[in-house]
Design an enzyme around this catalytic site. Structure first.
Site, PDB file in Angstrom:
ATOM      1  N   ASN A   1       0.250   4.660  -0.057  1.00 44.92           N
ATOM      2  CA  ASN A   1      -0.048   5.691   0.935  1.00 44.92           C
ATOM      3  C   ASN A   1       0.184   5.171   2.345  1.00 44.92           C
ATOM      4  O   ASN A   1       0.626   5.910   3.227  1.00 44.92           O
ATOM      5  CB  ASN A   1      -1.495   6.175   0.783  1.00 44.92           C
ATOM      6  CG  ASN A   1      -1.676   7.078  -0.419  1.00 44.92           C
ATOM      7  OD1 ASN A   1      -0.765   7.797  -0.817  1.00 44.92           O
ATOM      8  ND2 ASN A   1      -2.864   7.041  -1.014  1.00 44.92           N
TER       9      ASN A   1
ATOM     10  N   ASN B   1      -7.024  -4.036  -8.248  1.00 46.13           N
ATOM     11  CA  ASN B   1      -7.539  -2.694  -8.013  1.00 46.13           C
ATOM     12  C   ASN B   1      -7.856  -2.086  -9.377  1.00 46.13           C
ATOM     13  O   ASN B   1      -7.219  -2.416 -10.382  1.00 46.13           O
ATOM     14  CB  ASN B   1      -6.499  -1.840  -7.293  1.00 46.13           C
ATOM     15  CG  ASN B   1      -6.074  -2.457  -5.980  1.00 46.13           C
ATOM     16  OD1 ASN B   1      -6.783  -2.395  -4.988  1.00 46.13           O
ATOM     17  ND2 ASN B   1      -4.900  -3.083  -5.967  1.00 46.13           N
TER      18      ASN B   1
ATOM     19  N   CYS C   1       0.865  -1.180   0.000  1.00 43.28           N
ATOM     20  CA  CYS C   1       0.000   0.000   0.000  1.00 43.28           C
ATOM     21  C   CYS C   1       0.901   1.228   0.000  1.00 43.28           C
ATOM     22  O   CYS C   1       1.649   1.457   0.957  1.00 43.28           O
ATOM     23  CB  CYS C   1      -0.898  -0.010   1.235  1.00 43.28           C
ATOM     24  SG  CYS C   1      -1.918   1.458   1.427  1.00 43.28           S
TER      25      CYS C   1
ATOM     26  N   ARG D   1      -9.653  -3.372  -4.125  1.00 45.51           N
ATOM     27  CA  ARG D   1     -10.001  -4.702  -3.631  1.00 45.51           C
ATOM     28  C   ARG D   1      -9.670  -4.755  -2.133  1.00 45.51           C
ATOM     29  O   ARG D   1      -8.769  -4.068  -1.648  1.00 45.51           O
ATOM     30  CB  ARG D   1      -9.215  -5.777  -4.390  1.00 45.51           C
ATOM     31  CG  ARG D   1      -7.722  -5.727  -4.146  1.00 45.51           C
ATOM     32  CD  ARG D   1      -6.998  -6.903  -4.757  1.00 45.51           C
ATOM     33  NE  ARG D   1      -5.582  -6.879  -4.386  1.00 45.51           N
ATOM     34  CZ  ARG D   1      -4.715  -7.849  -4.666  1.00 45.51           C
ATOM     35  NH1 ARG D   1      -5.121  -8.915  -5.336  1.00 45.51           N
ATOM     36  NH2 ARG D   1      -3.454  -7.757  -4.294  1.00 45.51           N
TER      37      ARG D   1
ATOM     38  N   CYS E   1      -5.215   6.118  -3.526  1.00 44.35           N
ATOM     39  CA  CYS E   1      -4.509   4.833  -3.493  1.00 44.35           C
ATOM     40  C   CYS E   1      -3.119   5.066  -4.063  1.00 44.35           C
ATOM     41  O   CYS E   1      -2.974   5.405  -5.242  1.00 44.35           O
ATOM     42  CB  CYS E   1      -5.268   3.791  -4.312  1.00 44.35           C
ATOM     43  SG  CYS E   1      -4.373   2.234  -4.523  1.00 44.35           S
ATOM     44  N   GLY E   2      -2.092   4.898  -3.246  1.00 42.55           N
ATOM     45  CA  GLY E   2      -0.732   5.227  -3.665  1.00 42.55           C
ATOM     46  C   GLY E   2      -0.210   4.371  -4.798  1.00 42.55           C
ATOM     47  O   GLY E   2       0.390   4.881  -5.758  1.00 42.55           O
ATOM     48  N   THR E   3      -0.432   3.050  -4.720  1.00 45.26           N
ATOM     49  CA  THR E   3       0.020   2.194  -5.817  1.00 45.26           C
ATOM     50  C   THR E   3      -0.808   2.456  -7.067  1.00 45.26           C
ATOM     51  O   THR E   3      -0.320   2.328  -8.184  1.00 45.26           O
ATOM     52  CB  THR E   3      -0.052   0.707  -5.412  1.00 45.26           C
ATOM     53  OG1 THR E   3      -1.367   0.408  -4.897  1.00 45.26           O
ATOM     54  CG2 THR E   3       1.008   0.373  -4.371  1.00 45.26           C
TER      55      THR E   3
END
Length: 263
Positions: free
Chosen positions: A77, A172, A75, A190, A199-201
């Site tokens: 963030n 995601n 994750c 997800r 969402c960082g990624t």
């Protein structure tokens, strides 16, 4: 079980963090679900444990659980928030290296701004309408013409549950539109099974997709989420890969307290 917790958020992507270096918290899906519940618990997109490192290089180890109680992939963030948490605990000063599920990450913190080095992306599957890549977590990125009014929940859930994605444990889903040179993104995650504020990624995947599709010119790429702006800097390698990826933005302490463990 009474747990002392801290809450942080990174552009609206919020997390419960626990200092678990003495392993006071034993992984329990019901307790995690209770902590993350927005009506009956603390409320968060996920739970992050800070634990002792298992190597001589790292300052600490990050373990991340989605709000559904299941341990998950990286994750972005959350990674930035745990760096701010480690600084608050006095574990680090301005720079760090830490362990995560996808390997080692470097980070730099200045005030509330955390720059996190993401893993390299060896393959970007890019088409005219969408892309797929793994930026620490799997991400489907689709171009849309009306991102502000797009039905992210319905379409995100549909794509997340396509058979080819179910076969790999789900994905995601990000919907993006370039407006005045900035990438605007909304993400269905997800594990949360809903749209999150950021969402960082996913932001990382959105920036790489927009750049590879020649929708943006300048680096770093500014990405606008529901929770605020982030920046992604990186190098394109060959035709379909990215390296030296840095995700930059705020990671903010919200509050701390005690949770009695009831679900």
């Amino acid at each position: 079980m009474e747990l002392h917790f801290f809450k942080y958020q990174g552009t609206g992507n919020d997390f419960v963090l626990i200092d678990n270096r003495t392993t006071t918290f034993k992984n329990d899906a019901k307790i995690i679900q209770g902590l993350c519940d927005r009506r009956f618990g603390v409320g968060a997109d996920g739970l992050i444990l800070l634990e002792n490192p298992t190597d001589a290089i790292s300052d600490f180890k990050m373990i991340y659980f989605n709000a559904d109680g299941k341990e998950s992939s990286m994750c972005g963030n959350g990674g930035r928030c745990i760096v701010a948490f480690a600084k608050q605990l006095g574990i680090i000063d301005s720079e760090t290296t830490f362990e995560a599920v996808d390997g080692l990450h470097s980070a730099i913190i200045k005030g509330e701004t955390v720059s996190l080095k993401m893993i390299d992306v060896p393959t970007v599957n890019l088409s005219r309408e969408a892309s797929f890549m793994d930026t620490g977590s799997p991400h489907h990125v689709a171009f849309v013409n009306d991102v502000k009014d797009f039905d992210v929940f319905t379409q995100g859930r549909r794509i997340r549950n396509l058979p080819n994605y179910v076969a790999i444990g789900g994905t995601n889903v990000n919907f993006i539109q370039v407006i005045d040179g900035d990438v605007h993104v909304r993400t269905y995650e997800r594990g949360v099974e809903d749209e999150t504020y950021s969402c960082g990624t996913g932001v990382t995947a959105a920036a790489i997709t927009a750049k590879m599709a020649n929708k943006v010119e300048d680096l770093p790429v500014k990405v606008i989420t529901k929770g605020g702006p982030l920046e992604v800097d990186f190098e394109i390698e060959g035709l379909n890969a990215a390296k030296n990826i840095w995700l930059k933005g705020p990671a903010t302490f919200v509050f701390e307290g005690d949770y009695n463990g009831k679900t």
